[in-house]
Design an enzyme around this catalytic site. Structure first.
Site, PDB file in Angstrom:
ATOM      1  N   GLY A  25       0.935  -1.254  -0.073  1.00  0.00           N
ATOM      2  CA  GLY A  25       0.143   0.096   0.063  1.00  0.00           C
ATOM      3  C   GLY A  25       0.896   1.337  -0.113  1.00  0.00           C
ATOM      4  O   GLY A  25       1.983   1.320  -0.305  1.00  0.00           O
ATOM      5  N   VAL A  30       2.850  -5.591   3.100  1.00  0.00           N
ATOM      6  CA  VAL A  30       2.336  -6.564   3.921  1.00  0.00           C
ATOM      7  C   VAL A  30       2.549  -7.942   3.458  1.00  0.00           C
ATOM      8  O   VAL A  30       2.755  -8.399   2.513  1.00  0.00           O
ATOM      9  CB  VAL A  30       0.572  -6.720   4.034  1.00  0.00           C
ATOM     10  CG1 VAL A  30       0.337  -7.535   5.303  1.00  0.00           C
ATOM     11  CG2 VAL A  30       0.421  -5.129   4.031  1.00  0.00           C
ATOM     12  N   LYS A  45       3.528  -5.817   8.703  1.00  0.00           N
ATOM     13  CA  LYS A  45       3.469  -4.743   8.069  1.00  0.00           C
ATOM     14  C   LYS A  45       4.850  -4.095   8.280  1.00  0.00           C
ATOM     15  O   LYS A  45       5.126  -3.932   9.253  1.00  0.00           O
ATOM     16  CB  LYS A  45       2.466  -4.004   8.220  1.00  0.00           C
ATOM     17  CG  LYS A  45       1.132  -4.600   7.799  1.00  0.00           C
ATOM     18  CD  LYS A  45      -0.023  -3.480   7.786  1.00  0.00           C
ATOM     19  CE  LYS A  45      -1.429  -4.095   7.006  1.00  0.00           C
ATOM     20  NZ  LYS A  45      -2.450  -2.934   6.763  1.00  0.00           N
ATOM     21  N   ASP A 138      -7.905   7.117   8.504  1.00  0.00           N
ATOM     22  CA  ASP A 138      -7.530   6.570   7.149  1.00  0.00           C
ATOM     23  C   ASP A 138      -8.791   5.215   6.907  1.00  0.00           C
ATOM     24  O   ASP A 138      -8.496   4.307   6.474  1.00  0.00           O
ATOM     25  CB  ASP A 138      -6.003   5.919   7.036  1.00  0.00           C
ATOM     26  CG  ASP A 138      -6.294   5.621   5.469  1.00  0.00           C
ATOM     27  OD1 ASP A 138      -6.936   6.234   4.582  1.00  0.00           O
ATOM     28  OD2 ASP A 138      -4.988   5.177   5.210  1.00  0.00           O
TER      29      ASP A 138
END
Length: 890
Positions: A25, A30, A45, A138
């Site tokens: 991302g 990940v 992550k 987010d």
């Protein structure tokens, strides 16, 4: 195993073992890992290295500890965090299932009851965090995991940790916190610290998308989305989906209020409103009110620039890099096996970060598939489901996530996600797709005109009809306001088409030519760029009045095709010198040149033929003057090349008479279509074999039978959209030829057997082009299907025992034909696959190969590279629009 995984396993040995990458991302990558201490699978992550360098380990880990104690059934807990060998990481449970983003990509919309349940549970999770003073910042579908239908909010507090630790230095990384589609106005303007009201807005946006199928605000660029968030209210969700209950519709409108004070006071209140049938909020925005003044309007206008700077350059498909001020040019070469096809279609994404183009297909031959080349990566990747077409004409969606494509090979326009997914058919029998920012996909539907269909699917709607003098029309851009479109009109003789830029009124269907050229694009605030005669041009343009300004400026010579992103990046294909050479191909596929050091410049793919004795070749090339083509005769192998016609207009489709003394050809010298005949050396009179049908039909190709008593022609409506076969007696005073094959279907490429007793041709009566044979002249007595999986360009062997044709995968195929007591196919044999660089072998009009007298080798033409052409397949020009504006004048 990648280098990153190897390094991570070394750094985290005895604690975690990385198995594979799960995804990447904007902030982190990940990995699926094994927790060695607790013998369980976890999601590990790792913060992106450039972000970790700015944030710093101590501050990041200090901030992330504040979120470690969040406990809620709908919050994915934080197991661990740390720093190892420069890597900043955090560890969460590995959840079997998918994200809400994955499900929405697959299903588009969710059942109302399920969407409300998911949103209510997320609201409860947000309330638990807000009670501890933690704002997510987010909330988006990608951060919501679905485990057996139960939503789990992931990455809780990670955005807070990064922003708090990194401070103002985040802009140095080119990253932005939050996804534009789900940002609250206060996040977009970056003028205040987000509060719980910001998370409520984001959750309202997620629920809106679950119900409607799109976020509340969409646009082709991050800037466009932000501008809408800051200045406009979205349409009520019930407008798109009337089955949404009134209380749910009201709750969404309140959650999406631009002013934080007008939203729910808490996430808990939002959740209660979603389950309270009596809840109502206001009267709903009207279209006029959506653009009216309000408290946020002056603030938003001043803040847009700040917001754009905050999101520019992020490494996601909805983020747009701000082009550097200097103009920069560089070639875009492709790795072996991934090259753009010669003359292949291409399109640059709206944000200028990647290219979709027609490259090699699995099926080989003339077939292509679409590839995506992200400019940050060296390798391109094929797009699944796009294999098997010829002229794919990709058009990328405004959000950069999907591509529309298709041609007659696919029998229509289709769409597919660029990163993979199911292929959707939108419009059958259509081609030349254009994906507009208005949510419609436009396409040409044969001779019927331009149609459009909602990008999500639906019933096609006609927006224009046939245009006089145009055999083809297609949309190239929409003008501001969405009421008019720029289109390209193509007309004239197929060997020498004429193109015009025109303006299409989408409300009335009226089309008005404005200047010669094609591929026009509009550029804010008032410019038009287009190609004419191989030159990219620019001019001032008033989109409201549809009026051209001054001056018209040539910007770049030698441009064959171009694509332009909204960020100002230009991609173009240089016009390279076209040269072809003739080669012999054996039945086994071995290739040898016909003549050493002989190439042809400007070969027209409208048919060529060997003389009956095999000593001469007749062909067509582009003429010395624009709008002309000429027929030439070559003595084989090394004799002279002599001109048969002399620029008296377009001339093409040459064929030898049975004696080998004369050549017949089609001429457009009078503005119509004539069939003429003359001696192969150009001496003696020119005979007229056919004088034309007049205005209703035209005959672009013709062949004399061996006796000279019959003339067989391909005829059709001007522009070639309807094709039939006719036969008649040759001579200017004879009765017009009568149609013998065709009617409700197309028939073309007539080929008489050497004795004149059989007629081979192609027809699309089955839904695709196949090769058929009938007796001649009594064509109604019998009909036999020769090809079985598609076929083009039938040609007889000199003894009439074999019929050759090009199969659907460009396989040269030999069918042995018997005709007594009845016509029948004795056998079929695929001889060899014709390479992509051979000329005209996918044409449904002319036959672009011939067979030697012994039937053991084939004459074809192939493209050859000019040693002086060193330009790469495509050229990329960053910030080109600024160069254009300077040249045309601001």
């Amino acid at each position: 195993m990648t280098d990153a995984i190897t390094r991570l396993n070394e750094a985290l040995r005895n604690r975690y073992r990385i198995e594979r990458e799960l995804g990447a991302g904007g902030m982190a990558t990940v990995y699926l890992a094994e927790d060695l201490k607790h013998d369980r699978s976890v999601a590990l992550k790792v913060l992106r290295p450039e972000l970790a360098a700015v944030v710093g380990a101590e501050r990041f880990l200090g901030e992330i500890r504040t979120t470690a104690n969040l406990q809620h059934p709908n919050i994915l807990p934080l197991f661990d965090s740390g720093e190892a060998a420069g890597f900043l990481y955090f560890v969460m449970p590995y959840v079997e299932g998918e994200t809400l983003r994955d499900r929405l990509d697959r299903e588009k919309q969710l059942p109302v009851e399920e969407a409300v349940r998911i949103a209510t549970e997320i609201a409860d999770a947000l309330q638990a965090a807000h009670d501890q003073g933690i704002i997510h910042r987010d909330v988006k579908p990608a951060n919501i995991l679905l485990s057996r239908g139960r939503p789990l909010v992931a990455d809780f507090g990670i955005a807070l940790a990064v922003s708090a630790a990194g401070g103002g230095r985040l802009t140095e990384t080119g990253l932005s916190m939050g996804t534009p589609y789900y940002m609250s106005p206060e996040q977009a303007s970056a003028d205040r610290e987000p509060t719980a009201a910001s998370d409520i807005y984001s959750l309202g946006s997620v629920l809106y998308e679950m119900l409607v199928g799109d976020p509340p605000h969409t646009g082709g660029t991050a800037q466009a989305v932000l501008a809408k968030i800051l200045t406009a209210d979205p349409p009520a969700a019930s407008v798109s989906r009337p089955t949404i209950p009134a209380n749910v519709d009201s709750a969404i409108r309140k959650a999406l209020a631009r002013l934080p004070a007008d939203r729910f006071a808490s996430a808990e209140q939002f959740g209660r409103a979603l389950t309270d049938p009596s809840f109502r909020f206001g009267r709903g925005p009207t279209p006029a009110e959506a653009g009216g003044p309000g408290l946020w309007k002056p603030v938003a206008l001043a803040a847009v620039v700040v917001a754009i700077v905050a999101v520019a350059g992020a490494g996601r498909t909805w983020m747009r890099p701000v082009p550097p001020a200097p103009v920069a040019r560089f070639g875009s070469p492709f790795l072996p096996g991934q090259e753009i096809r010669r003359g292949g279609d291409f399109a640059i994404s709206p944000d200028g970060t990647f290219l979709v183009y027609a490259g090699p297909g699995d099926e080989g031959g003339v077939f292509s598939r679409l590839w995506v080349r992200r400019f940050r990566e060296l390798e391109a990747a094929p797009i699944a489901g796009t294999d098997g077409g010829r002229h794919l004409n990709p058009s990328i969606s405004p959000d950069g996530l999907e591509v529309a494509f298709g041609d007659r090979s696919f029998d229509g326009v289709r769409t597919v996600r660029i990163d993979g997914g199911p292929v959707r058919m939108l419009m059958a029998a259509s081609a030349y797709a254009f994906w507009g920012e208005d949510g419609f996909i436009y396409a040409l539907d044969g001779a019927e005109g331009i149609f459009r269909v909602p990008a999500g699917g639906g019933e096609p709607e006609r927006v224009s009809g046939p245009v006089p003098g145009a055999s083809m029309q297609y949309v190239t851009d929409l003008l501001p306001g969405g009421q008019r479109a720029l289109v390209t009109l193509v007309g004239g003789d197929i060997p020498n088409p004429v193109a015009d830029v025109a303006l299409l009124d989408l409300t009335t269907g009226e089309t008005r030519r404005i200047l010669p050229g094609w591929g026009a694009r509009f550029i804010e605030p008032g410019y038009l760029v287009f190609v004419a005669d191989g030159t990219l041009n620019g001019t001032r343009f008033d989109p409201g009045a549809g009026r051209l300004g001054e001056p018209l400026v040539p910007l770049m010579d030698g441009v064959d095709d171009f694509s332009l992103s909204e960020t100002g990046t230009l991609v173009y294909r240089p016009a390279l010198t076209s040269r072809e050479e003739f080669v012999w191909v054996s039945r086994e596929g071995a290739v040898t040149p016909v003549a050493q050091d002989w190439t042809v410049e400007g070969l027209v793919g409208r048919g060529f033929e060997l003389s009956p004795d095999g000593r001469r070749l007749v062909l067509t090339t582009s003429g010395d003057e624009p709008g002309t083509e000429d027929v030439w005769v070559k003595e084989l192998p090394d004799g002279p090349l002599q001109r048969l016609t002399f620029g008296e207009g377009p001339a093409w489709g040459p064929r030898w008479t049975a004696s080998g003394e004369r050549v017949t050809y089609t001429s457009g010298q009078t503005g119509g279509r004539l069939t003429l005949s003359r001696r192969f050396n150009g001496t003696g009179p020119v005979d007229t074999l056919f004088g034309g049908f007049g205005d209703s039909l035209d005959a672009p190709d013709a062949q004399l039978d061996p006796t000279g008593e019959w003339l067989v022609l391909r005829v059709g409506v001007s522009g070639g959209r309807e094709r039939h076969i006719a036969a008649g007696r040759p001579g200017p005073d004879e009765d017009p030829p009568a149609l013998i094959v065709g009617g409700p279907y197309n028939a073309a490429q007539p080929a008489l057997s050497p004795d004149g007793r059989l007629l081979a041709y192609i027809s699309d009566e089955s839904g695709r082009n196949e090769v058929y044979v009938r007796p001649f002249p009594d064509v109604g007595a019998d009909r036999v299907l020769v090809s079985t999986e598609g076929g083009l360009q039938p040609r007889w062997s000199r003894d009439g025992t074999e019929l050759f044709y090009v199969g659907a995968g460009t396989e040269m195929t030999a069918a042995r034909i018997a005709w007594e007591p009845v016509i029948r196919v004795v056998s079929r044999e695929e001889l060899f696959t014709i390479p992509i660089d051979h000329v005209g072998l996918d044409s449904p009009l002319a036959t672009n190969y011939d067979v030697a007298a012994n039937g053991q080798r084939f004459l074809v033409a192939r493209s050859v590279s000019d040693p002086d052409d060193v330009t790469p397949g495509l050229v990329v020009v960053l910030n080109w629009v600024e160069e254009m504006r300077s040249a045309v004048g601001r």
